[in-house]
Design a protein around this motif. Structure first.
Motif, PDB file in Angstrom:
ATOM      1  N   GLU A 333      -5.826  -1.872   5.369  1.00  0.00           N
ATOM      2  CA  GLU A 333      -4.418  -1.453   5.273  1.00  0.00           C
ATOM      3  C   GLU A 333      -3.507  -2.686   5.267  1.00  0.00           C
ATOM      4  O   GLU A 333      -3.340  -3.352   6.280  1.00  0.00           O
ATOM      5  N   PRO A 334      -2.886  -2.997   4.131  1.00  0.00           N
ATOM      6  CA  PRO A 334      -2.070  -4.221   4.043  1.00  0.00           C
ATOM      7  C   PRO A 334      -0.841  -4.213   4.949  1.00  0.00           C
ATOM      8  O   PRO A 334      -0.405  -5.271   5.411  1.00  0.00           O
ATOM      9  N   MET A 335      -0.291  -3.031   5.237  1.00  0.00           N
ATOM     10  CA  MET A 335       0.924  -2.962   6.054  1.00  0.00           C
ATOM     11  C   MET A 335       0.656  -3.317   7.514  1.00  0.00           C
ATOM     12  O   MET A 335       1.586  -3.571   8.287  1.00  0.00           O
ATOM     13  N   LEU A 336      -0.632  -3.376   7.888  1.00  0.00           N
ATOM     14  CA  LEU A 336      -1.001  -3.717   9.266  1.00  0.00           C
ATOM     15  C   LEU A 336      -0.679  -5.183   9.577  1.00  0.00           C
ATOM     16  O   LEU A 336      -0.447  -5.539  10.744  1.00  0.00           O
ATOM     17  N   SER A 337      -0.619  -6.022   8.551  1.00  0.00           N
ATOM     18  CA  SER A 337      -0.579  -7.465   8.757  1.00  0.00           C
ATOM     19  C   SER A 337       0.635  -7.941   9.542  1.00  0.00           C
ATOM     20  O   SER A 337       0.489  -8.712  10.499  1.00  0.00           O
ATOM     21  N   VAL A 338       1.814  -7.507   9.171  1.00  0.00           N
ATOM     22  CA  VAL A 338       3.036  -8.044   9.783  1.00  0.00           C
ATOM     23  C   VAL A 338       3.336  -7.401  11.125  1.00  0.00           C
ATOM     24  O   VAL A 338       3.591  -8.084  12.132  1.00  0.00           O
ATOM     25  N   LYS A 384       2.962   7.146   3.873  1.00  0.00           N
ATOM     26  CA  LYS A 384       4.094   6.527   3.178  1.00  0.00           C
ATOM     27  C   LYS A 384       3.707   6.129   1.762  1.00  0.00           C
ATOM     28  O   LYS A 384       4.467   6.327   0.807  1.00  0.00           O
ATOM     29  N   ARG A 385       2.518   5.590   1.613  1.00  0.00           N
ATOM     30  CA  ARG A 385       2.076   5.150   0.295  1.00  0.00           C
ATOM     31  C   ARG A 385       1.836   6.354  -0.613  1.00  0.00           C
ATOM     32  O   ARG A 385       2.166   6.318  -1.796  1.00  0.00           O
ATOM     33  N   PRO A 389       7.373   7.079  -4.474  1.00  0.00           N
ATOM     34  CA  PRO A 389       7.463   7.391  -5.903  1.00  0.00           C
ATOM     35  C   PRO A 389       6.812   6.296  -6.736  1.00  0.00           C
ATOM     36  O   PRO A 389       6.823   5.122  -6.362  1.00  0.00           O
ATOM     37  N   SER A 390       6.189   6.689  -7.827  1.00  0.00           N
ATOM     38  CA  SER A 390       5.578   5.708  -8.725  1.00  0.00           C
ATOM     39  C   SER A 390       6.668   4.995  -9.509  1.00  0.00           C
ATOM     40  O   SER A 390       7.836   5.409  -9.501  1.00  0.00           O
TER      41      SER A 390
END
Length: 398
Positions: A333-338, A384-385, A389-390
Protein backbone atom coordinates in the motif's frame (compact mmCIF):
# COMPACT_ATOMS: atom_id res chain seq x y z
CA UNK A 1 14.01 -30.45 14.26
CA UNK A 2 17.67 -30.95 15.17
CA UNK A 3 20.43 -28.39 14.60
CA UNK A 4 21.81 -30.53 11.76
CA UNK A 5 18.40 -30.61 10.07
CA UNK A 6 18.02 -26.85 10.45
CA UNK A 7 21.45 -26.31 8.97
CA UNK A 8 20.70 -28.65 6.07
CA UNK A 9 17.39 -26.86 5.42
CA UNK A 10 19.13 -23.48 5.39
CA UNK A 11 21.60 -24.78 2.79
CA UNK A 12 18.83 -25.96 0.45
CA UNK A 13 18.50 -23.52 -2.46
CA UNK A 14 15.24 -21.62 -2.86
CA UNK A 15 15.16 -22.63 -6.51
CA UNK A 16 16.11 -25.69 -8.50
CA UNK A 17 16.69 -25.73 -12.24
CA UNK A 18 13.94 -27.55 -14.10
CA UNK A 19 15.20 -30.80 -15.58
CA UNK A 20 14.23 -31.82 -19.09
CA UNK A 21 13.33 -35.41 -19.91
CA UNK A 22 13.26 -36.09 -23.63
CA UNK A 23 10.76 -38.54 -25.11
CA UNK A 24 12.22 -42.07 -25.13
CA UNK A 25 14.08 -43.14 -28.24
CA UNK A 26 12.36 -45.69 -30.46
CA UNK A 27 14.71 -47.75 -32.56
CA UNK A 28 13.02 -50.90 -33.83
CA UNK A 29 13.18 -53.01 -36.95
CA UNK A 30 10.29 -53.46 -39.38
CA UNK A 31 9.15 -56.65 -37.71
CA UNK A 32 8.81 -55.09 -34.24
CA UNK A 33 7.23 -51.98 -35.73
CA UNK A 34 4.70 -54.21 -37.45
CA UNK A 35 3.95 -55.94 -34.13
CA UNK A 36 3.41 -52.56 -32.46
CA UNK A 37 1.00 -51.44 -35.17
CA UNK A 38 -0.95 -54.68 -35.00
CA UNK A 39 -1.06 -54.43 -31.20
CA UNK A 40 -2.43 -50.88 -31.36
CA UNK A 41 -5.04 -51.90 -33.94
CA UNK A 42 -6.08 -54.80 -31.70
CA UNK A 43 -6.39 -52.44 -28.73
CA UNK A 44 -8.55 -50.06 -30.79
CA UNK A 45 -10.81 -52.93 -31.87
CA UNK A 46 -11.22 -54.14 -28.27
CA UNK A 47 -12.15 -50.66 -27.04
CA UNK A 48 -14.63 -50.25 -29.91
CA UNK A 49 -16.21 -53.65 -29.17
CA UNK A 50 -16.61 -52.51 -25.56
CA UNK A 51 -18.31 -49.28 -26.74
CA UNK A 52 -15.51 -47.23 -25.20
CA UNK A 53 -14.25 -45.76 -28.48
CA UNK A 54 -16.00 -44.43 -31.57
CA UNK A 55 -16.70 -47.46 -33.78
CA UNK A 56 -16.36 -45.40 -36.96
CA UNK A 57 -12.71 -44.51 -36.31
CA UNK A 58 -10.12 -46.43 -38.28
CA UNK A 59 -6.44 -46.62 -37.33
CA UNK A 60 -5.71 -43.84 -39.84
CA UNK A 61 -8.61 -41.71 -38.59
CA UNK A 62 -6.98 -41.73 -35.17
CA UNK A 63 -3.48 -40.91 -36.41
CA UNK A 64 -4.74 -38.22 -38.78
CA UNK A 65 -6.48 -36.25 -36.02
CA UNK A 66 -4.32 -35.48 -32.95
CA UNK A 67 -7.34 -35.08 -30.66
CA UNK A 68 -8.59 -38.54 -31.64
CA UNK A 69 -5.22 -39.99 -30.64
CA UNK A 70 -5.24 -38.07 -27.37
CA UNK A 71 -8.70 -39.49 -26.63
CA UNK A 72 -7.44 -43.02 -27.41
CA UNK A 73 -4.61 -42.65 -24.88
CA UNK A 74 -7.02 -41.50 -22.18
CA UNK A 75 -9.55 -44.27 -22.82
CA UNK A 76 -6.76 -46.86 -22.77
CA UNK A 77 -5.41 -45.61 -19.42
CA UNK A 78 -8.90 -45.61 -17.93
CA UNK A 79 -9.47 -49.22 -19.00
CA UNK A 80 -6.09 -50.93 -18.67
CA UNK A 81 -7.72 -53.88 -16.94
CA UNK A 82 -9.18 -54.91 -20.33
CA UNK A 83 -5.65 -55.62 -21.56
CA UNK A 84 -4.40 -57.79 -18.69
CA UNK A 85 -4.01 -60.76 -21.07
CA UNK A 86 -2.79 -58.95 -24.19
CA UNK A 87 -0.43 -56.21 -22.93
CA UNK A 88 2.06 -58.24 -20.93
CA UNK A 89 5.74 -58.31 -20.08
CA UNK A 90 8.20 -61.01 -21.13
CA UNK A 91 7.09 -63.18 -18.18
CA UNK A 92 3.45 -62.94 -19.27
CA UNK A 93 2.38 -60.65 -16.42
CA UNK A 94 0.05 -57.70 -17.18
CA UNK A 95 1.73 -54.31 -17.56
CA UNK A 96 0.34 -51.51 -15.41
CA UNK A 97 2.90 -48.78 -16.07
CA UNK A 98 4.54 -47.11 -19.07
CA UNK A 99 8.17 -48.06 -18.46
CA UNK A 100 8.08 -51.88 -18.25
CA UNK A 101 9.09 -53.62 -21.47
CA UNK A 102 6.33 -55.51 -23.25
CA UNK A 103 6.78 -58.98 -24.67
CA UNK A 104 7.97 -57.47 -27.98
CA UNK A 105 10.71 -55.48 -26.23
CA UNK A 106 9.31 -51.92 -26.16
CA UNK A 107 7.62 -49.92 -23.39
CA UNK A 108 4.20 -48.28 -23.59
CA UNK A 109 6.05 -44.95 -23.35
CA UNK A 110 7.94 -45.84 -26.54
CA UNK A 111 4.70 -46.90 -28.23
CA UNK A 112 3.23 -43.53 -27.29
CA UNK A 113 6.29 -41.77 -28.73
CA UNK A 114 5.91 -43.70 -31.99
CA UNK A 115 2.19 -42.87 -32.31
CA UNK A 116 2.54 -39.20 -31.30
CA UNK A 117 5.48 -38.73 -33.65
CA UNK A 118 3.55 -40.33 -36.53
CA UNK A 119 0.47 -38.20 -35.85
CA UNK A 120 2.64 -35.08 -35.57
CA UNK A 121 4.35 -35.73 -38.88
CA UNK A 122 1.02 -36.22 -40.63
CA UNK A 123 -0.28 -33.01 -39.09
CA UNK A 124 2.87 -31.02 -39.97
CA UNK A 125 2.91 -32.07 -43.65
CA UNK A 126 -0.85 -31.80 -44.13
CA UNK A 127 -0.51 -28.61 -46.23
CA UNK A 128 2.76 -29.52 -47.92
CA UNK A 129 2.47 -29.58 -51.70
CA UNK A 130 0.01 -26.69 -51.79
CA UNK A 131 1.02 -23.75 -53.98
CA UNK A 132 0.78 -20.43 -52.18
CA UNK A 133 1.72 -16.85 -53.02
CA UNK A 134 4.45 -15.38 -50.85
CA UNK A 135 6.19 -12.04 -50.67
CA UNK A 136 9.96 -12.27 -50.88
CA UNK A 137 12.79 -9.74 -50.93
CA UNK A 138 15.00 -9.88 -54.01
CA UNK A 139 18.02 -7.89 -55.20
CA UNK A 140 17.75 -6.54 -58.75
CA UNK A 141 20.11 -4.48 -60.88
CA UNK A 142 19.63 -0.74 -60.72
CA UNK A 143 21.55 1.15 -63.42
CA UNK A 144 24.92 -0.42 -64.37
CA UNK A 145 26.90 -0.78 -61.14
CA UNK A 146 24.19 -0.77 -58.46
CA UNK A 147 21.55 -3.14 -57.11
CA UNK A 148 18.50 -2.48 -55.04
CA UNK A 149 16.27 -4.67 -52.90
CA UNK A 150 12.63 -5.00 -53.93
CA UNK A 151 9.70 -7.05 -52.66
CA UNK A 152 8.21 -9.42 -55.18
CA UNK A 153 5.39 -11.94 -55.04
CA UNK A 154 6.15 -15.50 -56.01
CA UNK A 155 4.22 -18.73 -56.09
CA UNK A 156 5.94 -21.47 -54.12
CA UNK A 157 5.12 -25.07 -53.25
CA UNK A 158 4.91 -25.59 -49.49
CA UNK A 159 7.37 -28.04 -47.95
CA UNK A 160 7.78 -26.24 -44.62
CA UNK A 161 5.80 -28.75 -42.58
CA UNK A 162 8.21 -31.60 -43.27
CA UNK A 163 11.17 -29.31 -42.57
CA UNK A 164 9.70 -28.16 -39.23
CA UNK A 165 8.90 -31.72 -38.19
CA UNK A 166 12.45 -32.87 -38.93
CA UNK A 167 13.74 -30.02 -36.74
CA UNK A 168 11.44 -31.03 -33.87
CA UNK A 169 11.35 -34.81 -34.26
CA UNK A 170 13.69 -35.37 -31.29
CA UNK A 171 11.49 -33.50 -28.81
CA UNK A 172 8.06 -34.76 -29.91
CA UNK A 173 6.57 -37.81 -28.23
CA UNK A 174 4.40 -36.82 -25.23
CA UNK A 175 0.61 -37.03 -25.40
CA UNK A 176 0.16 -33.48 -24.04
CA UNK A 177 2.02 -32.20 -27.10
CA UNK A 178 -0.92 -33.21 -29.28
CA UNK A 179 -2.61 -29.99 -28.13
CA UNK A 180 0.40 -27.96 -29.28
CA UNK A 181 0.98 -29.29 -32.80
CA UNK A 182 -0.70 -26.33 -34.48
CA UNK A 183 1.35 -23.92 -32.37
CA UNK A 184 4.56 -25.79 -33.22
CA UNK A 185 3.78 -25.89 -36.94
CA UNK A 186 2.29 -22.46 -37.55
CA UNK A 187 3.49 -20.13 -34.80
CA UNK A 188 6.87 -21.26 -33.42
CA UNK A 189 9.58 -19.57 -35.53
CA UNK A 190 12.76 -21.44 -36.42
CA UNK A 191 14.85 -18.73 -34.76
CA UNK A 192 13.07 -19.37 -31.44
CA UNK A 193 13.32 -23.13 -31.89
CA UNK A 194 17.08 -22.87 -32.35
CA UNK A 195 17.45 -20.83 -29.16
CA UNK A 196 15.05 -22.96 -27.10
CA UNK A 197 16.19 -26.37 -28.33
CA UNK A 198 15.15 -28.95 -25.65
CA UNK A 199 13.78 -26.11 -23.50
CA UNK A 200 10.72 -26.01 -25.77
CA UNK A 201 9.42 -28.91 -23.64
CA UNK A 202 8.71 -26.61 -20.69
CA UNK A 203 6.08 -24.81 -22.81
CA UNK A 204 3.07 -26.95 -22.03
CA UNK A 205 0.14 -24.78 -23.08
CA UNK A 206 -0.59 -22.64 -26.12
CA UNK A 207 -1.00 -19.35 -24.22
CA UNK A 208 2.50 -19.69 -22.74
CA UNK A 209 3.83 -20.54 -26.19
CA UNK A 210 2.40 -17.40 -27.78
CA UNK A 211 3.83 -15.29 -24.95
CA UNK A 212 7.25 -16.81 -25.62
CA UNK A 213 7.27 -16.14 -29.37
CA UNK A 214 6.36 -12.49 -28.79
CA UNK A 215 9.84 -12.05 -27.29
CA UNK A 216 12.58 -11.50 -29.85
CA UNK A 217 14.85 -14.53 -30.11
CA UNK A 218 17.93 -12.35 -29.57
CA UNK A 219 16.50 -11.32 -26.19
CA UNK A 220 16.18 -15.00 -25.32
CA UNK A 221 19.88 -15.41 -26.01
CA UNK A 222 20.66 -12.54 -23.60
CA UNK A 223 18.36 -14.00 -20.94
CA UNK A 224 20.00 -17.40 -21.34
CA UNK A 225 23.38 -15.81 -20.67
CA UNK A 226 22.02 -13.96 -17.63
CA UNK A 227 20.18 -16.77 -15.83
CA UNK A 228 22.21 -19.81 -16.91
CA UNK A 229 20.66 -23.08 -15.79
CA UNK A 230 17.46 -21.29 -14.75
CA UNK A 231 16.54 -20.41 -18.33
CA UNK A 232 14.01 -23.23 -18.41
CA UNK A 233 12.38 -21.83 -15.27
CA UNK A 234 11.97 -18.47 -17.00
CA UNK A 235 10.38 -20.04 -20.08
CA UNK A 236 8.12 -22.26 -17.95
CA UNK A 237 6.79 -19.26 -16.00
CA UNK A 238 6.03 -17.24 -19.12
CA UNK A 239 7.83 -14.47 -20.91
CA UNK A 240 6.59 -11.51 -18.85
CA UNK A 241 9.71 -11.59 -16.69
CA UNK A 242 12.13 -11.21 -19.59
CA UNK A 243 12.12 -7.37 -19.90
CA UNK A 244 12.84 -7.20 -16.17
CA UNK A 245 15.72 -9.67 -16.45
CA UNK A 246 17.22 -7.66 -19.30
CA UNK A 247 17.05 -4.49 -17.16
CA UNK A 248 19.68 -5.77 -14.70
CA UNK A 249 23.32 -6.71 -14.90
CA UNK A 250 24.00 -10.45 -14.92
CA UNK A 251 25.46 -10.48 -11.39
CA UNK A 252 22.40 -8.71 -9.95
CA UNK A 253 20.02 -11.00 -11.83
CA UNK A 254 21.59 -13.97 -10.06
CA UNK A 255 21.47 -12.14 -6.71
CA UNK A 256 17.70 -11.65 -7.08
CA UNK A 257 17.21 -15.29 -8.09
CA UNK A 258 19.25 -16.60 -5.15
CA UNK A 259 17.37 -14.33 -2.72
CA UNK A 260 13.84 -15.08 -3.98
CA UNK A 261 13.89 -18.45 -5.68
CA UNK A 262 10.92 -19.01 -7.99
CA UNK A 263 9.35 -15.75 -6.80
CA UNK A 264 12.13 -13.89 -8.60
CA UNK A 265 10.08 -14.15 -11.81
CA UNK A 266 7.31 -12.14 -10.10
CA UNK A 267 9.88 -9.50 -9.20
CA UNK A 268 11.17 -9.31 -12.78
CA UNK A 269 7.60 -8.77 -13.99
CA UNK A 270 7.38 -5.47 -12.09
CA UNK A 271 7.52 -2.17 -14.00
CA UNK A 272 10.60 -0.15 -14.83
CA UNK A 273 9.58 2.66 -12.44
CA UNK A 274 9.92 0.24 -9.53
CA UNK A 275 13.25 -1.06 -10.81
CA UNK A 276 14.53 2.52 -10.90
CA UNK A 277 13.94 2.64 -7.13
CA UNK A 278 15.92 -0.58 -6.68
CA UNK A 279 19.10 0.48 -8.46
CA UNK A 280 20.95 1.33 -5.23
CA UNK A 281 20.29 -2.06 -3.66
CA UNK A 282 23.43 -4.09 -3.01
CA UNK A 283 23.63 -7.86 -2.56
CA UNK A 284 23.25 -7.59 1.21
CA UNK A 285 20.00 -5.61 0.99
CA UNK A 286 18.67 -7.83 -1.80
CA UNK A 287 19.26 -10.84 0.47
CA UNK A 288 17.42 -9.17 3.37
CA UNK A 289 14.43 -8.04 1.31
CA UNK A 290 14.08 -11.38 -0.46
CA UNK A 291 10.61 -11.86 -1.94
CA UNK A 292 9.43 -8.65 -0.23
CA UNK A 293 10.63 -7.00 -3.45
CA UNK A 294 7.86 -8.78 -5.36
CA UNK A 295 5.15 -6.75 -3.63
CA UNK A 296 6.49 -3.76 -1.65
CA UNK A 297 5.42 -0.36 -2.98
CA UNK A 298 8.28 1.81 -4.17
CA UNK A 299 7.29 4.52 -1.67
CA UNK A 300 7.59 2.03 1.20
CA UNK A 301 10.89 0.74 -0.19
CA UNK A 302 12.27 4.27 -0.05
CA UNK A 303 11.33 4.58 3.63
CA UNK A 304 12.66 1.13 4.53
CA UNK A 305 15.98 1.84 2.83
CA UNK A 306 16.77 4.51 5.45
CA UNK A 307 17.44 1.72 7.95
CA UNK A 308 20.85 0.09 8.27
CA UNK A 309 21.13 -3.59 7.39
CA UNK A 310 20.58 -5.02 10.86
CA UNK A 311 17.59 -2.83 11.61
CA UNK A 312 16.11 -3.37 8.16
CA UNK A 313 16.29 -7.13 8.75
CA UNK A 314 14.64 -6.84 12.18
CA UNK A 315 11.90 -4.54 10.84
CA UNK A 316 10.98 -6.82 7.93
CA UNK A 317 10.88 -9.84 10.25
CA UNK A 318 8.58 -7.92 12.61
CA UNK A 319 6.21 -7.01 9.75
CA UNK A 320 6.12 -10.59 8.45
CA UNK A 321 5.44 -12.05 11.91
CA UNK A 322 2.78 -9.45 12.74
CA UNK A 323 0.81 -9.45 9.49
CA UNK A 324 1.41 -12.96 8.17
CA UNK A 325 -0.46 -13.51 4.89
CA UNK A 326 -1.51 -9.85 4.83
CA UNK A 327 2.06 -8.50 4.77
CA UNK A 328 2.03 -8.15 0.97
CA UNK A 329 -1.17 -6.12 1.15
CA UNK A 330 0.27 -3.93 3.93
CA UNK A 331 3.69 -3.21 2.44
CA UNK A 332 2.15 -2.99 -1.04
CA UNK A 333 0.00 0.00 0.00
CA UNK A 334 1.82 3.15 -1.20
CA UNK A 335 -0.21 5.51 1.03
CA UNK A 336 1.28 3.79 4.09
CA UNK A 337 4.67 5.40 3.47
CA UNK A 338 4.14 8.96 4.68
CA UNK A 339 1.50 8.69 7.39
CA UNK A 340 2.68 5.51 9.15
CA UNK A 341 5.91 4.03 7.82
CA UNK A 342 7.95 7.25 7.85
CA UNK A 343 7.47 8.05 11.55
CA UNK A 344 7.86 4.35 12.40
CA UNK A 345 11.18 4.12 10.56
CA UNK A 346 12.31 7.38 12.21
CA UNK A 347 11.63 5.86 15.61
CA UNK A 348 13.53 2.68 14.69
CA UNK A 349 16.53 4.69 13.47
CA UNK A 350 16.77 6.42 16.85
CA UNK A 351 15.71 3.48 19.01
CA UNK A 352 18.40 2.89 21.61
CA UNK A 353 19.40 -0.75 21.95
CA UNK A 354 22.56 -2.35 23.29
CA UNK A 355 22.47 -5.06 20.58
CA UNK A 356 20.42 -6.40 17.68
CA UNK A 357 18.47 -8.78 19.90
CA UNK A 358 17.24 -5.92 22.06
CA UNK A 359 16.35 -3.87 18.96
CA UNK A 360 14.43 -6.80 17.47
CA UNK A 361 12.39 -7.22 20.63
CA UNK A 362 11.52 -3.51 20.72
CA UNK A 363 10.79 -3.52 16.99
CA UNK A 364 8.40 -6.48 17.25
CA UNK A 365 6.55 -4.85 20.14
CA UNK A 366 6.23 -1.56 18.26
CA UNK A 367 4.94 -3.10 15.03
CA UNK A 368 2.54 -5.37 16.90
CA UNK A 369 1.12 -2.37 18.80
CA UNK A 370 0.40 -0.70 15.45
CA UNK A 371 -1.27 -3.77 13.90
CA UNK A 372 -4.90 -2.68 14.18
CA UNK A 373 -4.12 0.90 13.17
CA UNK A 374 -2.18 -0.23 10.11
CA UNK A 375 -4.82 -2.74 8.98
CA UNK A 376 -7.54 -0.08 9.33
CA UNK A 377 -5.41 2.43 7.44
CA UNK A 378 -4.72 -0.02 4.59
CA UNK A 379 -8.43 -0.91 4.31
CA UNK A 380 -9.43 2.77 4.17
CA UNK A 381 -6.71 3.52 1.61
CA UNK A 382 -8.05 0.72 -0.58
CA UNK A 383 -11.59 2.13 -0.38
CA UNK A 384 -10.36 5.62 -1.31
CA UNK A 385 -8.57 4.26 -4.35
CA UNK A 386 -11.59 2.20 -5.42
CA UNK A 387 -13.90 5.22 -5.12
CA UNK A 388 -11.51 7.71 -6.71
CA UNK A 389 -12.72 8.92 -10.14
CA UNK A 390 -10.69 7.79 -13.13
CA UNK A 391 -8.92 10.31 -15.36
CA UNK A 392 -11.66 9.90 -17.97
CA UNK A 393 -14.36 10.69 -15.40
CA UNK A 394 -12.48 13.80 -14.28
CA UNK A 395 -12.38 15.05 -17.87
CA UNK A 396 -16.12 14.40 -18.30
CA UNK A 397 -16.90 16.33 -15.15
CA UNK A 398 -14.76 19.21 -16.35
Amino acid sequence: MSEDELEEKSKKPLIEAISIVLPPNVSVDKQVKGQIIQGVKAAIALLQESDLLNRDWSFDDILNEPQNLKHLFQVYRDNMDLFSETVVDKAGDPIVDEVTETACGVTLQQVQKLLVSTAARRFFIRNDGEIVTKKQKKKVKSMIFFTKEVTVTKKVRLKEGAKKFDAMRRVIGFDWQLDLLEFYRDHLPYAHLLVLNDDVLVIQDEAAGHAVVEVHHEDFKKVKEAVGVYFRNVVAHGADAIPGILYWRKDLVMSFIKAMGEKAWDFFKRDKAFFDHCTELDNARIGIYGDTLTYIAQENLTEMNRLNLDRLDGTLIAFRETFGDKVSEVLGEPMLSVDILRPTVDSFIHLEAKDNEQFNMGCRAAVHSLKDEILTFVAEAGKKRANAPSEGEDEDDA
